[in-house]
Design a protein around this motif. Structure first.
Motif, short mmCIF file in Angstrom:
data_model
loop_
_atom_site.label_atom_id
_atom_site.label_comp_id
_atom_site.label_asym_id
_atom_site.label_seq_id
_atom_site.Cartn_x
_atom_site.Cartn_y
_atom_site.Cartn_z
N LEU A 78 0.82 -1.21 0.00
CA LEU A 78 0.00 0.00 0.00
C LEU A 78 0.85 1.27 0.00
O LEU A 78 0.34 2.36 0.28
CB LEU A 78 -0.94 0.01 1.21
CG LEU A 78 -1.94 -1.15 1.31
CD1 LEU A 78 -2.85 -0.98 2.51
CD2 LEU A 78 -2.76 -1.29 0.04
N GLY A 79 2.12 1.14 -0.31
CA GLY A 79 3.00 2.30 -0.36
C GLY A 79 3.63 2.62 0.98
O GLY A 79 3.48 1.88 1.96
N THR A 80 4.34 3.74 1.04
CA THR A 80 5.02 4.18 2.26
C THR A 80 4.68 5.64 2.53
O THR A 80 4.21 6.36 1.65
CB THR A 80 6.54 4.02 2.14
OG1 THR A 80 7.01 4.82 1.04
CG2 THR A 80 6.93 2.57 1.89
N SER A 257 -2.73 6.20 16.17
CA SER A 257 -3.94 5.45 15.85
C SER A 257 -4.31 5.73 14.40
O SER A 257 -3.59 6.43 13.68
CB SER A 257 -5.07 5.88 16.79
OG SER A 257 -5.39 7.24 16.57
N LEU A 258 -5.44 5.21 13.96
CA LEU A 258 -5.88 5.46 12.59
C LEU A 258 -6.13 6.95 12.36
O LEU A 258 -5.82 7.49 11.29
CB LEU A 258 -7.15 4.66 12.29
CG LEU A 258 -6.98 3.14 12.23
CD1 LEU A 258 -8.33 2.47 12.02
CD2 LEU A 258 -6.01 2.73 11.13
N GLY A 259 -6.67 7.63 13.36
CA GLY A 259 -6.90 9.06 13.23
C GLY A 259 -5.61 9.84 13.08
O GLY A 259 -5.53 10.79 12.28
N ALA A 260 -4.59 9.47 13.84
CA ALA A 260 -3.29 10.14 13.73
C ALA A 260 -2.65 9.87 12.37
O ALA A 260 -2.02 10.76 11.78
CB ALA A 260 -2.37 9.68 14.85
N LEU A 261 -2.82 8.66 11.84
CA LEU A 261 -2.28 8.34 10.52
C LEU A 261 -2.98 9.16 9.44
O LEU A 261 -2.34 9.61 8.48
CB LEU A 261 -2.44 6.85 10.24
CG LEU A 261 -1.64 5.90 11.15
CD1 LEU A 261 -1.99 4.45 10.82
CD2 LEU A 261 -0.14 6.12 10.99
N ILE A 262 -4.29 9.34 9.58
CA ILE A 262 -5.02 10.16 8.61
C ILE A 262 -4.54 11.61 8.68
O ILE A 262 -4.38 12.28 7.65
CB ILE A 262 -6.53 10.08 8.88
CG1 ILE A 262 -7.03 8.64 8.67
CG2 ILE A 262 -7.31 11.04 7.99
CD1 ILE A 262 -8.46 8.43 9.10
N LEU A 268 -0.03 15.71 3.34
CA LEU A 268 0.67 15.40 2.09
C LEU A 268 -0.28 15.22 0.91
O LEU A 268 0.17 14.86 -0.18
CB LEU A 268 1.52 14.13 2.28
CG LEU A 268 2.57 14.18 3.39
CD1 LEU A 268 3.20 12.81 3.59
CD2 LEU A 268 3.64 15.21 3.07
N LEU A 269 -1.57 15.48 1.12
CA LEU A 269 -2.52 15.29 0.03
C LEU A 269 -2.23 16.20 -1.16
O LEU A 269 -2.31 15.78 -2.32
CB LEU A 269 -3.95 15.53 0.54
CG LEU A 269 -4.62 14.37 1.28
CD1 LEU A 269 -5.99 14.81 1.78
CD2 LEU A 269 -4.75 13.15 0.37
N LEU A 270 -1.89 17.45 -0.88
CA LEU A 270 -1.67 18.40 -1.95
C LEU A 270 -0.44 18.07 -2.78
O LEU A 270 -0.32 18.52 -3.93
CB LEU A 270 -1.55 19.82 -1.38
CG LEU A 270 -2.82 20.37 -0.71
CD1 LEU A 270 -2.58 21.77 -0.17
CD2 LEU A 270 -4.00 20.38 -1.68
N SER A 271 0.48 17.29 -2.21
CA SER A 271 1.68 16.92 -2.97
C SER A 271 1.49 15.63 -3.74
O SER A 271 2.42 15.15 -4.39
CB SER A 271 2.88 16.79 -2.02
OG SER A 271 2.63 15.82 -1.02
N SER A 277 -3.12 8.84 3.49
CA SER A 277 -4.32 9.08 4.30
C SER A 277 -5.51 8.27 3.84
O SER A 277 -6.41 7.97 4.64
CB SER A 277 -4.68 10.58 4.26
OG SER A 277 -4.97 10.99 2.94
N MET A 278 -5.55 7.89 2.56
CA MET A 278 -6.72 7.21 2.03
C MET A 278 -6.88 5.82 2.64
O MET A 278 -7.99 5.44 3.06
CB MET A 278 -6.63 7.10 0.51
CG MET A 278 -7.81 6.34 -0.11
SD MET A 278 -7.72 6.23 -1.90
CE MET A 278 -9.15 5.21 -2.24
N PHE A 279 -5.81 5.04 2.70
CA PHE A 279 -5.95 3.67 3.19
C PHE A 279 -6.22 3.59 4.70
O PHE A 279 -7.07 2.80 5.12
CB PHE A 279 -4.71 2.86 2.80
CG PHE A 279 -4.59 2.61 1.32
CD1 PHE A 279 -5.60 1.95 0.64
CD2 PHE A 279 -3.50 3.05 0.60
CE1 PHE A 279 -5.53 1.73 -0.73
CE2 PHE A 279 -3.41 2.83 -0.76
CZ PHE A 279 -4.43 2.18 -1.43
N PRO A 280 -5.56 4.40 5.55
CA PRO A 280 -6.00 4.43 6.96
C PRO A 280 -7.44 4.91 7.11
O PRO A 280 -8.18 4.40 7.97
CB PRO A 280 -5.01 5.40 7.61
CG PRO A 280 -3.80 5.34 6.75
CD PRO A 280 -4.32 5.15 5.36
N GLY A 281 -7.85 5.88 6.27
CA GLY A 281 -9.25 6.33 6.33
C GLY A 281 -10.22 5.24 5.94
O GLY A 281 -11.27 5.08 6.56
#
Length: 307
Positions: A78-80, A257-262, A268-271, A277-281
């Motif tokens: 799922l990437g890094t 937690s999942l919230g912190a990962l999101i 980094l979404l704009l880059s 963020s998508m996969f933890p979400g």
């Protein structure tokens, strides 16, 4: 051994098990929830990498896309993220924190709410009025505001070197102390009904101590609605923790937690690194959705009016 098999067979033949087998959404939700819990509990054994061990990280592998995208690697399905941590492994470890916080917060709410509900329903009078007005005051403050207050108090009274270590317990306390009212009201109503039944009156005539009647006889008859509320409240607690972590009031970076990962991936979404963020979400959505679907089924299955 034969007794265990007989008990298992009786459980499989029960009305509740039959209703479960007749509900495909409940079966899918329970299966998905079980898989996610197993992945979270067994994260150190099944995670492809150890994402929070600095000695195993390679910054040269940071921000790699998922394996099926150009530039991705099969080593990181799922990437890094920006630190080179495997996203799949961080999800497994993040679910451990999210589920642990949710379960602990619900248990705290149950203990506080059930205890106060029993006392209010059994004693009545000014005790009942005081506890219920306290609940009304509690409901006037949203969970996030209570979390802000508790987080501020914790930072004020704790040394700086202990704040991060105790954040896990502060989050549990903040969520648990905010959600006890629904349990208290439910148990209070059930207690007021149960204490006037014949078995309670007979116990009082037999001079059975009030506490024994309350906890040995009344309490077991009020646990059905509590179990349903706790199941539904688990999804709310997990989601609340994710919101707090996203706002920076939840788990620290060392215990994400999942919230912190999101939250980390959101920066980094704009880059273009959408996967961080998508996969933890997506994992958070599936976790909360499976809990809610199973809780809805349990509520309907245990409702005597629908039998």
């Amino acid at each position: 051994m034969s007794r265990t098999l007989a008990s298992l067979r009786a459980a499989m033949d029960s009305d509740l098990a039959w209703r479960f087998r007749q509900s495909p959404p409940a079966m899918v939700a329970a299966t998905l929830l079980l898989v996610m819990v197993v992945c979270a509990v067994a994260a150190p054994l099944i995670a492809p990498h150890t994402p929070f061990d600095p000695g195993t990280l390679n910054l040269m592998d940071s921000r790699l896309p998922p394996a099926w995208v150009d530039g991705g690697m099969l080593t990181y399905p799922l990437g890094t993220d920006e630190q080179g941590r495997d996203v799949l492994s961080t999800i497994f470890y993040g679910m451990r924190i999210s589920i642990a916080v949710g379960v602990a917060a619900v248990l705290l709410s149950v203990v506080i709410g059930v205890t106060l509900g029993l006392v209010a329903g059994w004693c009545g009078g000014w005790v009942d009025a005081a506890i219920m007005r306290l609940g009304d005051v509690q409901l006037s403050f949203p969970t996030i505001m209570i979390a802000f207050f508790i987080d501020g108090v914790a930072k004020a009274v704790m040394p700086p070197d202990l704040r991060e270590m105790t954040r896990f317990y502060v989050v549990i306390f903040a969520i648990g102390i905010a959600d006890w009212v629904q349990f208290a009201r439910t148990v209070r109503a059930a207690t007021m009904i149960e204490k006037n039944k014949d078995y309670a009156a007979a116990a009082r005539l037999s001079r059975v101590p009030g506490l024994k009647i309350l906890f040995a006889h009344v309490l077991p008859n009020t646990l059905g609605p509590v179990i349903i509320l706790a199941t539904l409240g688990l999804g709310v607690a997990i989601l609340t923790e994710a919101i707090l972590s996203f706002l920076g009031l939840g788990m620290p970076p060392t215990q994400p937690s999942l919230g912190a990962l999101i939250r980390v991936g959101n920066d980094l979404l704009l880059s273009g690194e959408w996967w961080i963020s998508m996969f933890p979400g997506l994992a958070l959505v599936l976790l909360v959705l499976s809990v809610n679907i199973f809780g809805d089924w349990l509520r309907d299955a245990l409702n005597p009016r629908l039998k």
